[in-house]
Design a protein around this motif. Structure first.
Motif, short mmCIF file in Angstrom:
data_model
loop_
_atom_site.label_atom_id
_atom_site.label_comp_id
_atom_site.label_asym_id
_atom_site.label_seq_id
_atom_site.Cartn_x
_atom_site.Cartn_y
_atom_site.Cartn_z
N ASP A 36 -4.71 13.05 13.62
CA ASP A 36 -4.91 11.98 12.65
C ASP A 36 -4.66 10.61 13.29
O ASP A 36 -5.38 9.65 13.02
CB ASP A 36 -3.99 12.17 11.44
N TRP A 73 -8.69 3.88 7.65
CA TRP A 73 -8.41 5.32 7.63
C TRP A 73 -7.76 5.73 6.30
O TRP A 73 -8.01 6.81 5.78
CB TRP A 73 -7.49 5.68 8.80
N ASN A 74 -6.94 4.83 5.73
CA ASN A 74 -6.24 5.12 4.47
C ASN A 74 -7.11 4.91 3.24
O ASN A 74 -6.70 5.26 2.12
CB ASN A 74 -5.01 4.22 4.33
N CYS A 130 0.81 -1.22 0.00
CA CYS A 130 0.00 0.00 0.00
C CYS A 130 0.84 1.27 0.00
O CYS A 130 0.28 2.37 -0.02
CB CYS A 130 -0.94 0.00 1.21
N ASN A 132 3.18 6.84 5.36
CA ASN A 132 1.79 6.38 5.27
C ASN A 132 1.15 6.83 3.96
O ASN A 132 1.37 7.97 3.52
CB ASN A 132 0.99 6.91 6.46
N PRO A 133 0.32 5.98 3.33
CA PRO A 133 -0.30 6.36 2.05
C PRO A 133 -1.15 7.63 2.12
O PRO A 133 -1.11 8.46 1.22
CB PRO A 133 -1.15 5.15 1.70
N ARG A 134 -1.92 7.77 3.18
CA ARG A 134 -2.69 9.00 3.39
C ARG A 134 -1.87 9.89 4.33
O ARG A 134 -1.52 9.47 5.43
CB ARG A 134 -4.05 8.69 4.00
N SER A 156 -9.55 6.30 1.82
CA SER A 156 -9.86 7.44 0.95
C SER A 156 -8.69 7.81 0.04
O SER A 156 -8.88 8.50 -0.96
CB SER A 156 -10.25 8.65 1.80
N ALA A 157 -7.48 7.35 0.36
CA ALA A 157 -6.30 7.65 -0.46
C ALA A 157 -5.85 6.44 -1.26
O ALA A 157 -4.80 6.47 -1.91
CB ALA A 157 -5.16 8.14 0.43
N ASP A 158 -6.63 5.36 -1.24
CA ASP A 158 -6.23 4.12 -1.90
C ASP A 158 -6.26 4.25 -3.42
O ASP A 158 -7.16 4.88 -3.98
CB ASP A 158 -7.17 2.99 -1.46
N THR A 159 -5.29 3.66 -4.07
CA THR A 159 -5.21 3.69 -5.54
C THR A 159 -5.47 2.32 -6.16
O THR A 159 -5.10 2.07 -7.30
CB THR A 159 -3.82 4.19 -5.97
#
Length: 387
Positions: free
Chosen positions: A377, A302-303, A214, A368-370, A305-308
Motif C-alpha cells: 500500500d 490514495w485515500n 481527514c 491513516n483514513p484508508r 476512496s475512503a473519504d467521508t
C-alpha cells in the motif's frame, strides 16, 4: 500587526508581535534568568544569531551554532556540552525544526547528565527493551525558549526527532516538559528565511492540518483549530509569495501554523503523509517540508476512496472549492515554487520497497483514513508521488 501573549498548557507563554530581544529580556527578568545561550545553525550564526546576541548584551553568554539538518545526535551533545561550559540557565533555540528539536533534546541530555551520543539510546521513545529509561522520571532543569524562523511547529510539541547518523534513522524523544517554556513568534525574525524553506515548512504546517481534518476519528476541538489554521496558512503563504516583505502575512502564517499543530494532541494521530515523511527524512535526508509537498497530494489521492467528505472541506478551506484536495495541495506547492514529485527530489522506484517496509513501523500508518495493510500500500502511494 497584532500584539499580545497567550498562555496555554504546553508552554508557560506564547508571545507575538514584539521584537524577539525585547520579549526575551522581559521573560528573563520575570523568571530570574541571567545566562542565555543561543542555539542555532551555521547559516544563522553570523546574521540573526549575532544580531540577537548583540541586542541581548550581557544576558547572552554565548552562541552554539553547530546544529545540522535533521538534528544529528552529535549536534545535541555538542550543544549540551557548550551549555555546561557556559553555565547557561536557559537555552534560546533560534531557527527551524532541526534547531528546535535538537535543543529540546539538549535539555534531556543536561537533565540526565549525558555526554556521548550513544547514551541517548536508552532514552528513545520507541525503545521497548528492559534497559529503557522512562524520561518522565527525570527531574527537569535547564529549559528552552524558542524563537522560530520557519513554520515547522516543533516549538509547540513535547517531543522531538533526532537523527542517529550511524543507523540513518530519525528517533523520537519525549518528556512532559520537553516543549519550550516559552515561544516567541516574531515575524521580523523570518524575513531572511530562504523562500524555499519558509514555503516548504508552510506546506508541512498544512500537512498537520489536513491529516487531522481527514482523520477518521472526529474531535471537534481539533477540527476547529486545524480548519482555521489551514485557511490562514493557505491565504498567508500566497500573500507571502506575492510580497515577501509583508510581515502581516508572515504573522498570519505563524498563527496558522500554531493553530494547525495545537489540535494534534487530541490523540488521533497523523497519517501516512507524516509516516512516509519520517522515513524520507531520516533515511534519505529530505527535509520534512519537502516531503509534505511531494507526499501529501499522493496520500490524499490514495485515500480518496475512503473519504467521508473531509477532503472537500480541505479544498474549500484552501480556496479551491469543488477541486480534489490532492490537486489543491499540489497546485499551492507548485505556485510557491516547490517540488511536487519524488523524481524532482532524486527518489527513484528502486527505493520504494525499502521505504515502504521502513514506514510500516511508523505509528502514522495506523492512523491513516484508508487502512494500510502492508508495504505494498505504501508502494502504491509512492508510485502516485513518483512523477
Amino acid at each position: 500587526m497584532l500584539t499580545g501573549s497567550h498562555r496555554f498548557p504546553r508552554q508557560d507563554l506564547v508571545t507575538y508581535g514584539r521584537p524577539a530581544a525585547q520579549a526575551l529580556k522581559e521573560i528573563a527578568a520575570q523568571a530570574g534568568l541571567k545566562r542565555l545561550m543561543i542555539v542555532t545553525n551555521r547559516s544563522l550564526a553570523n546574521s540573526l544569531a549575532r544580531q540577537l546576541a548583540a541586542e541581548l548584551g550581557e544576558l547572552c553568554v554565548g552562541v552554539a551554532a553547530g546544529v545540522g539538518a535533521h538534528s544529528p545526535r552529535e549536534s545535541v551533545m555538542a550543544g549540551a556540552e557548550a551549555a555546561r561550559r557556559l553555565r547557561a540557565d536557559v537555552l534560546v533555540a533560534l531557527g527551524g525544526g532541526s534547531v528546535i528539536d535538537a535543543t529540546k533534546v539538549m535539555q534531556l541530555a543536561l537533565w540526565a547528565g549525558l555526554g556521548r551520543p550513544e547514551e541517548l539510546d536508552r532514552y528513545r521513545a520507541a525503545r521497548s527493551t528492559p534497559d529503557r529509561i522512562d524520561t518522565a522520571r527525570i527531574p527537569p532543569g535547564v529549559r528552552v525558549i524558542a524563537v522560530p524562523t520557519t513554520l515547522s511547529a516543533a516549538e509547540f510539541t513535547p517531543f522531538a526527532g533526532v537523527t542517529d547518523t550511524a543507523r540513518r534513522t530519525k528517533e523520537g524523544y519525549t518528556h512532559p516538559l520537553l516543549a519550550p517554556r516559552a515561544v516567541i513568534l516574531d515575524a521580523a525574525m523570518t524575513r531572511h528565511t530562504p523562500d524555499a524553506l519558509w514555503f516548504s515548512t508552510g506546506l508541512k504546517a498544512i500537512d498537520h492540518a489536513v491529516e487531522q481534518l481527514c482523520n477518521p476519528l472526529r474531535a471537534p476541538y481539533a477540527d476547529a483549530l486545524a480548519a482555521d489554521g489551514l485557511k490562514r496558512l493557505a491565504s498567508g503563504l500566497a500573500a507571502c509569495k506575492a510580497d515577501p516583505a509583508d510581515l502581516d502575512a508572515r504573522q498570519a502564517c505563524q498563527f496558522g501554523m500554531w493553530l494547525a499543530i495545537s489540535g494534534a494532541g487530541a490523540g488521533r494521530g497523523l497519517g501516512a503523509s507524516h509516516a512516509i515523511g519520517h522515513t524520507l527524512g531520516g533515511s534519505h535526508g529530505v527535509s520534512h517540508g519537502i516531503t509534505s509537498c511531494v507526499i501529501l497530494p499522493a496520500v490524499l489521492a490514495w485515500n480518496a476512496s475512503a473519504d467521508t467528505g473531509q477532503q472537500a472541506l480541505v479544498a474549500e478551506l484552501m480556496g479551491a472549492p469543488g477541486r480534489p484536495a490532492a490537486e489543491a495541495v499540489r497546485d499551492l506547492a507548485r505556485a510557491l515554487g516547490l517540488p511536487t514529485d519524488l523524481k524532482a527530489i532524486g527518489i527513484g522506484p528502486d527505493t520504494f520497497q525499502a521505504i515502504a517496509e521502513h514506514t510500516m513501523h511508523d505509528s502514522g500508518v495506523r492512523a491513516n483514513p484508508r487502512p494500510i495493510t502492508g508495504p505494498q500500500d505504501i508502494v502504491e502511494i509512492l508510485q502516485l508521488a513518483a512523477g
